[in-house]
Design a protein around this motif. Structure first.
Motif, PDB file in Angstrom:
ATOM      1  N   PRO A 147     -11.868  -9.890 -19.150  1.00  0.00           N
ATOM      2  CA  PRO A 147     -11.486  -8.850 -20.106  1.00  0.00           C
ATOM      3  C   PRO A 147     -12.273  -7.560 -19.852  1.00  0.00           C
ATOM      4  CG  PRO A 147     -11.888 -10.918 -21.236  1.00  0.00           C
ATOM      5  CD  PRO A 147     -12.308 -11.106 -19.813  1.00  0.00           C
ATOM      6  N   GLY A 148     -11.582  -6.450 -19.861  1.00  0.00           N
ATOM      7  CA  GLY A 148     -12.213  -5.159 -19.632  1.00  0.00           C
ATOM      8  C   GLY A 148     -12.397  -4.826 -18.167  1.00  0.00           C
ATOM      9  N   ASP A 149     -12.079  -5.749 -17.284  1.00  0.00           N
ATOM     10  CA  ASP A 149     -12.246  -5.528 -15.848  1.00  0.00           C
ATOM     11  C   ASP A 149     -10.856  -5.444 -15.233  1.00  0.00           C
ATOM     12  OD1 ASP A 149     -13.531  -5.167 -13.496  1.00  0.00           O
ATOM     13  OD2 ASP A 149     -14.055  -7.274 -13.179  1.00  0.00           O
ATOM     14  N   THR A 150     -10.371  -4.252 -15.054  1.00  0.00           N
ATOM     15  CA  THR A 150      -9.019  -4.075 -14.532  1.00  0.00           C
ATOM     16  C   THR A 150      -9.063  -3.770 -13.049  1.00  0.00           C
ATOM     17  OG1 THR A 150      -9.054  -1.741 -15.094  1.00  0.00           O
ATOM     18  CG2 THR A 150      -8.142  -3.239 -16.738  1.00  0.00           C
ATOM     19  N   PRO A 151      -8.029  -4.107 -12.335  1.00  0.00           N
ATOM     20  CA  PRO A 151      -7.991  -3.800 -10.899  1.00  0.00           C
ATOM     21  C   PRO A 151      -8.044  -2.288 -10.678  1.00  0.00           C
ATOM     22  CG  PRO A 151      -6.233  -5.305 -11.493  1.00  0.00           C
ATOM     23  CD  PRO A 151      -6.865  -4.845 -12.757  1.00  0.00           C
ATOM     24  N   PRO A 152      -8.628  -1.847  -9.583  1.00  0.00           N
ATOM     25  CA  PRO A 152      -8.703  -0.409  -9.314  1.00  0.00           C
ATOM     26  C   PRO A 152      -7.342   0.158  -8.933  1.00  0.00           C
ATOM     27  CG  PRO A 152      -9.556  -1.633  -7.471  1.00  0.00           C
ATOM     28  CD  PRO A 152      -9.271  -2.634  -8.554  1.00  0.00           C
ATOM     29  N   ASP A 153      -7.219   1.463  -9.098  1.00  0.00           N
ATOM     30  CA  ASP A 153      -5.985   2.139  -8.712  1.00  0.00           C
ATOM     31  C   ASP A 153      -5.882   2.203  -7.195  1.00  0.00           C
ATOM     32  OD1 ASP A 153      -5.145   2.592 -11.274  1.00  0.00           O
ATOM     33  OD2 ASP A 153      -6.096   4.555 -11.411  1.00  0.00           O
ATOM     34  N   THR A 154      -4.674   2.045  -6.703  1.00  0.00           N
ATOM     35  CA  THR A 154      -4.412   2.244  -5.283  1.00  0.00           C
ATOM     36  C   THR A 154      -3.347   3.315  -5.170  1.00  0.00           C
ATOM     37  OG1 THR A 154      -2.773   0.481  -5.284  1.00  0.00           O
ATOM     38  CG2 THR A 154      -4.989  -0.128  -4.625  1.00  0.00           C
ATOM     39  N   PRO A 155      -3.314   4.048  -4.073  1.00  0.00           N
ATOM     40  CA  PRO A 155      -2.315   5.111  -3.938  1.00  0.00           C
ATOM     41  C   PRO A 155      -0.899   4.552  -3.903  1.00  0.00           C
ATOM     42  CG  PRO A 155      -3.654   4.924  -1.948  1.00  0.00           C
ATOM     43  CD  PRO A 155      -4.182   3.941  -2.926  1.00  0.00           C
ATOM     44  N   GLN A 156       0.025   5.323  -4.447  1.00  0.00           N
ATOM     45  CA  GLN A 156       1.426   4.923  -4.459  1.00  0.00           C
ATOM     46  C   GLN A 156       2.133   5.476  -3.230  1.00  0.00           C
ATOM     47  OE1 GLN A 156       2.969   3.005  -6.846  1.00  0.00           O
ATOM     48  NE2 GLN A 156       0.937   2.674  -7.660  1.00  0.00           N
ATOM     49  N   THR A 157       3.022   4.682  -2.664  1.00  0.00           N
ATOM     50  CA  THR A 157       3.803   5.150  -1.526  1.00  0.00           C
ATOM     51  C   THR A 157       5.242   5.450  -1.926  1.00  0.00           C
ATOM     52  OG1 THR A 157       4.339   2.875  -0.923  1.00  0.00           O
ATOM     53  CG2 THR A 157       2.416   3.879   0.141  1.00  0.00           C
ATOM     54  N   SER A 158       5.591   5.153  -3.183  1.00  0.00           N
ATOM     55  CA  SER A 158       6.950   5.431  -3.628  1.00  0.00           C
ATOM     56  C   SER A 158       6.919   6.568  -4.637  1.00  0.00           C
ATOM     57  CB  SER A 158       7.568   4.185  -4.263  1.00  0.00           C
ATOM     58  OG  SER A 158       6.837   3.847  -5.421  1.00  0.00           O
ATOM     59  N   GLY A 159       8.066   7.117  -4.913  1.00  0.00           N
ATOM     60  CA  GLY A 159       8.162   8.185  -5.887  1.00  0.00           C
ATOM     61  C   GLY A 159       8.677   9.463  -5.253  1.00  0.00           C
ATOM     62  N   LEU A 160       8.659  10.506  -6.024  1.00  0.00           N
ATOM     63  CA  LEU A 160       9.190  11.786  -5.571  1.00  0.00           C
ATOM     64  C   LEU A 160       8.143  12.533  -4.758  1.00  0.00           C
ATOM     65  CD1 LEU A 160      10.894  12.822  -8.900  1.00  0.00           C
ATOM     66  CD2 LEU A 160      11.942  11.785  -6.917  1.00  0.00           C
ATOM     67  N   SER A 161       8.589  13.165  -3.689  1.00  0.00           N
ATOM     68  CA  SER A 161       7.661  13.910  -2.856  1.00  0.00           C
ATOM     69  C   SER A 161       7.471  15.337  -3.357  1.00  0.00           C
ATOM     70  CB  SER A 161       8.154  13.932  -1.410  1.00  0.00           C
ATOM     71  OG  SER A 161       9.420  14.531  -1.349  1.00  0.00           O
ATOM     72  N   HIS A 162       8.363  15.822  -4.170  1.00  0.00           N
ATOM     73  CA  HIS A 162       8.234  17.162  -4.737  1.00  0.00           C
ATOM     74  C   HIS A 162       8.865  17.183  -6.114  1.00  0.00           C
ATOM     75  CE1 HIS A 162      12.496  17.885  -3.795  1.00  0.00           C
ATOM     76  NE2 HIS A 162      12.235  17.303  -2.649  1.00  0.00           N
ATOM     77  N   GLU A 163       8.532  18.180  -6.876  1.00  0.00           N
ATOM     78  CA  GLU A 163       9.020  18.271  -8.246  1.00  0.00           C
ATOM     79  C   GLU A 163      10.520  18.525  -8.270  1.00  0.00           C
ATOM     80  OE1 GLU A 163       8.033  21.015 -12.092  1.00  0.00           O
ATOM     81  OE2 GLU A 163       6.426  20.532 -10.695  1.00  0.00           O
ATOM     82  N   GLN A 164      11.207  17.820  -9.133  1.00  0.00           N
ATOM     83  CA  GLN A 164      12.648  17.955  -9.274  1.00  0.00           C
ATOM     84  C   GLN A 164      12.978  19.138 -10.178  1.00  0.00           C
ATOM     85  OE1 GLN A 164      15.052  15.873  -7.744  1.00  0.00           O
ATOM     86  NE2 GLN A 164      13.222  15.435  -6.577  1.00  0.00           N
TER      87      GLN A 164
END
Length: 73
Positions: A19-36
């Motif tokens: 409890p209270g120990d969450t996995p660290p963030d990793t970079p995302q490879t999906s998603g938008l490359s620029h603002e829509q």
């Protein structure tokens, strides 16, 4: 890029995370490359033209059908 192993939380018995120990963030490879662009609520001019063109074709076809019916009788 994955986080350093010393920053990775350990698993408890049974495979859970403490409890209270969450996995660290990793970079995302999906998603938008620029603002829509923002969406507009206006109907596009090309759509209006298409509706008018189809409407005129429908009116012309109805006039032709009525003319053919009148010629038969």
């Amino acid at each position: 890029m994955d986080p350093a192993p010393e920053e990775t939380p350990d698993l408890e018995a049974g495979g859970g995370v403490a409890p209270g120990d969450t996995p660290p963030d990793t970079p995302q490879t999906s998603g938008l490359s620029h603002e829509q662009p923002d969406r507009t609520k206006h109907f596009p001019a090309g759509g209006v033209g298409a509706f008018l063109g189809v409407g005129l074709l429908v009116i012309a076809m109805i006039a032709i059908i009525i003319g053919l019916i009148v010629m038969v009788f």
